[in-house]
Design a protein around this motif. Structure first.
Motif, PDB file in Angstrom:
ATOM      1  N   HIS A   2      12.723  11.378   7.975  1.00  0.00           N
ATOM      2  CA  HIS A   2      11.465  10.900   8.025  1.00  0.00           C
ATOM      3  C   HIS A   2      10.501  10.538   6.753  1.00  0.00           C
ATOM      4  CE1 HIS A   2      11.500  11.476  12.320  1.00  0.00           C
ATOM      5  NE2 HIS A   2      12.178  12.501  12.253  1.00  0.00           N
ATOM      6  N   PHE A   3       9.921   9.528   6.656  1.00  0.00           N
ATOM      7  CA  PHE A   3       9.186   9.311   5.465  1.00  0.00           C
ATOM      8  C   PHE A   3       7.749   9.094   5.558  1.00  0.00           C
ATOM      9  CE2 PHE A   3      13.494   7.345   5.274  1.00  0.00           C
ATOM     10  CZ  PHE A   3      14.033   7.962   4.073  1.00  0.00           C
ATOM     11  N   LYS A   4       7.060   9.344   4.359  1.00  0.00           N
ATOM     12  CA  LYS A   4       5.526   9.155   4.144  1.00  0.00           C
ATOM     13  C   LYS A   4       5.409   8.112   2.875  1.00  0.00           C
ATOM     14  CE  LYS A   4       4.372  12.828   6.463  1.00  0.00           C
ATOM     15  NZ  LYS A   4       3.016  12.879   7.625  1.00  0.00           N
ATOM     16  N   LEU A   5       4.509   7.112   3.229  1.00  0.00           N
ATOM     17  CA  LEU A   5       4.249   6.434   2.103  1.00  0.00           C
ATOM     18  C   LEU A   5       2.984   7.081   1.361  1.00  0.00           C
ATOM     19  CD1 LEU A   5       4.228   3.547   0.855  1.00  0.00           C
ATOM     20  CD2 LEU A   5       2.651   2.869   2.252  1.00  0.00           C
ATOM     21  N   VAL A   6       3.098   7.528   0.025  1.00  0.00           N
ATOM     22  CA  VAL A   6       1.949   7.819  -0.687  1.00  0.00           C
ATOM     23  C   VAL A   6       1.459   6.668  -1.688  1.00  0.00           C
ATOM     24  CG1 VAL A   6       1.673   9.509  -2.676  1.00  0.00           C
ATOM     25  CG2 VAL A   6       3.018  10.256  -0.711  1.00  0.00           C
ATOM     26  N   VAL A   7       0.135   6.512  -1.217  1.00  0.00           N
ATOM     27  CA  VAL A   7      -0.503   5.407  -2.056  1.00  0.00           C
ATOM     28  C   VAL A   7      -1.442   5.811  -2.932  1.00  0.00           C
ATOM     29  CG1 VAL A   7      -1.897   3.234  -1.773  1.00  0.00           C
ATOM     30  CG2 VAL A   7      -0.163   3.844   0.077  1.00  0.00           C
ATOM     31  N   GLU A  53     -16.134  -2.142 -15.344  1.00  0.00           N
ATOM     32  CA  GLU A  53     -15.261  -1.033 -15.000  1.00  0.00           C
ATOM     33  C   GLU A  53     -13.871  -1.143 -15.322  1.00  0.00           C
ATOM     34  OE1 GLU A  53     -14.391  -2.596 -10.116  1.00  0.00           O
ATOM     35  OE2 GLU A  53     -15.813  -1.002 -10.464  1.00  0.00           O
ATOM     36  N   THR A  54     -13.040  -0.031 -15.201  1.00  0.00           N
ATOM     37  CA  THR A  54     -11.670  -0.153 -15.741  1.00  0.00           C
ATOM     38  C   THR A  54     -10.704  -0.963 -14.324  1.00  0.00           C
ATOM     39  OG1 THR A  54     -10.971   2.044 -14.844  1.00  0.00           O
ATOM     40  CG2 THR A  54     -11.840   1.578 -17.318  1.00  0.00           C
ATOM     41  N   GLN A  55      -9.861  -1.508 -14.834  1.00  0.00           N
ATOM     42  CA  GLN A  55      -8.846  -1.974 -14.228  1.00  0.00           C
ATOM     43  C   GLN A  55      -7.815  -0.750 -13.248  1.00  0.00           C
ATOM     44  OE1 GLN A  55      -8.385  -5.099 -12.600  1.00  0.00           O
ATOM     45  NE2 GLN A  55     -10.337  -5.636 -13.859  1.00  0.00           N
ATOM     46  N   ARG A  56      -7.561  -1.073 -12.181  1.00  0.00           N
ATOM     47  CA  ARG A  56      -6.823   0.125 -11.537  1.00  0.00           C
ATOM     48  C   ARG A  56      -5.617  -0.481 -11.186  1.00  0.00           C
ATOM     49  NH1 ARG A  56     -10.155   4.230 -10.994  1.00  0.00           N
ATOM     50  NH2 ARG A  56     -12.048   3.917 -10.770  1.00  0.00           N
ATOM     51  N   ASP A  57      -4.533   0.462 -10.939  1.00  0.00           N
ATOM     52  CA  ASP A  57      -3.201  -0.119 -10.539  1.00  0.00           C
ATOM     53  C   ASP A  57      -2.959   0.870  -9.178  1.00  0.00           C
ATOM     54  OD1 ASP A  57      -2.720  -1.403 -12.669  1.00  0.00           O
ATOM     55  OD2 ASP A  57      -1.371   0.278 -13.655  1.00  0.00           O
ATOM     56  N   VAL A  58      -2.287   0.064  -8.043  1.00  0.00           N
ATOM     57  CA  VAL A  58      -1.932   0.612  -7.049  1.00  0.00           C
ATOM     58  C   VAL A  58      -0.510   0.877  -7.053  1.00  0.00           C
ATOM     59  CG1 VAL A  58      -1.972   0.448  -4.364  1.00  0.00           C
ATOM     60  CG2 VAL A  58      -3.515  -0.867  -5.596  1.00  0.00           C
ATOM     61  N   LEU A  59      -0.203   2.376  -6.675  1.00  0.00           N
ATOM     62  CA  LEU A  59       1.092   2.618  -6.821  1.00  0.00           C
ATOM     63  C   LEU A  59       1.341   2.947  -5.466  1.00  0.00           C
ATOM     64  CD1 LEU A  59       0.790   5.270  -9.804  1.00  0.00           C
ATOM     65  CD2 LEU A  59       1.254   3.051  -9.744  1.00  0.00           C
ATOM     66  N   MET A  60       2.857   2.857  -5.102  1.00  0.00           N
ATOM     67  CA  MET A  60       3.194   2.944  -3.657  1.00  0.00           C
ATOM     68  C   MET A  60       4.484   3.721  -3.593  1.00  0.00           C
ATOM     69  SD  MET A  60       2.034  -0.207  -1.395  1.00  0.00           S
ATOM     70  CE  MET A  60       2.812  -1.500  -2.323  1.00  0.00           C
ATOM     71  N   PHE A  61       4.676   4.902  -3.122  1.00  0.00           N
ATOM     72  CA  PHE A  61       5.756   5.642  -3.099  1.00  0.00           C
ATOM     73  C   PHE A  61       6.269   5.855  -1.848  1.00  0.00           C
ATOM     74  CE2 PHE A  61       3.198   7.084  -6.782  1.00  0.00           C
ATOM     75  CZ  PHE A  61       4.091   7.070  -7.888  1.00  0.00           C
ATOM     76  N   LEU A  62       7.427   5.554  -1.372  1.00  0.00           N
ATOM     77  CA  LEU A  62       8.230   5.756  -0.107  1.00  0.00           C
ATOM     78  C   LEU A  62       8.987   7.053  -0.412  1.00  0.00           C
ATOM     79  CD1 LEU A  62       8.641   4.983   2.773  1.00  0.00           C
ATOM     80  CD2 LEU A  62      10.636   3.852   2.110  1.00  0.00           C
ATOM     81  N   VAL A  63       8.393   8.416   0.323  1.00  0.00           N
ATOM     82  CA  VAL A  63       8.947   9.454  -0.055  1.00  0.00           C
ATOM     83  C   VAL A  63       9.274  10.297   1.343  1.00  0.00           C
ATOM     84  CG1 VAL A  63       7.644   9.783  -2.252  1.00  0.00           C
ATOM     85  CG2 VAL A  63       6.849  10.680  -0.039  1.00  0.00           C
ATOM     86  N   GLU A  64      10.292  11.292   1.231  1.00  0.00           N
ATOM     87  CA  GLU A  64      10.899  11.951   2.261  1.00  0.00           C
ATOM     88  C   GLU A  64       9.750  12.933   2.477  1.00  0.00           C
ATOM     89  OE1 GLU A  64      12.741  14.288   5.195  1.00  0.00           O
ATOM     90  OE2 GLU A  64      11.756  15.258   3.509  1.00  0.00           O
ATOM     91  N   GLU A  65       9.431  13.152   3.859  1.00  0.00           N
ATOM     92  CA  GLU A  65       8.255  13.890   4.286  1.00  0.00           C
ATOM     93  C   GLU A  65       8.109  15.256   3.997  1.00  0.00           C
ATOM     94  OE1 GLU A  65       7.968  14.381   8.466  1.00  0.00           O
ATOM     95  OE2 GLU A  65       9.769  14.911   8.802  1.00  0.00           O
TER      96      GLU A  65
END
Length: 116
Positions: A2-7, A53-65
């Motif tokens: 099972h996975f989670k998406l960490v954003v 304002e500063t720019q932001r990045d969006v990081l997406m990690f598909l990780v095991e739960e």
């Protein structure tokens, strides 16, 4: 598995330290979207119509739960989300299904065995 998406939404100068810390906590990779923009409780400051304002990045990690919470907490610590309000946020979402990750499954199986 099972996975989670960490954003995570991080200031662009913190992207590399957050990525490195997430890898050390168990993330096997990420997708990065550059130059995102957001607004919190207070509106953005401008100077002659230009955003300060500063720019932001969006990081997406598909990780095991089983690893998701530790990765989330590591990202928050390195990104200083709680120490300095307005520096970013991170959250996790349940993933019902995923494809295209067969290369990572073998690595993840070993890591999960170590964790559990």
């Amino acid at each position: 598995m099972h996975f989670k998406l960490v954003v995570a939404f991080v200031e662009d100068h913190k992207t590399e330290p957050v990525m490195q810390a997430a890898r050390e906590a168990g993330a096997t990779g990420a997708t990065i979207i550059n130059n995102a923009r957001g607004e919190g409780l207070n509106t953005s400051k401008t100077f002659f119509g230009l955003s300060l304002e500063t720019q932001r990045d969006v990081l997406m990690f598909l990780v095991e739960e089983h690893m998701a919470r530790e990765i989330l907490e590591t990202i928050a610590e390195v990104g200083e989300f709680e120490a300095k309000p307005g520096t970013g946020i991170a959250f996790q979402i349940d993933v019902e299904d995923a494809v295209g990750i067969s290369q990572q499954l073998n690595v993840l199986k070993e890591k999960v065995k170590e964790e559990v």
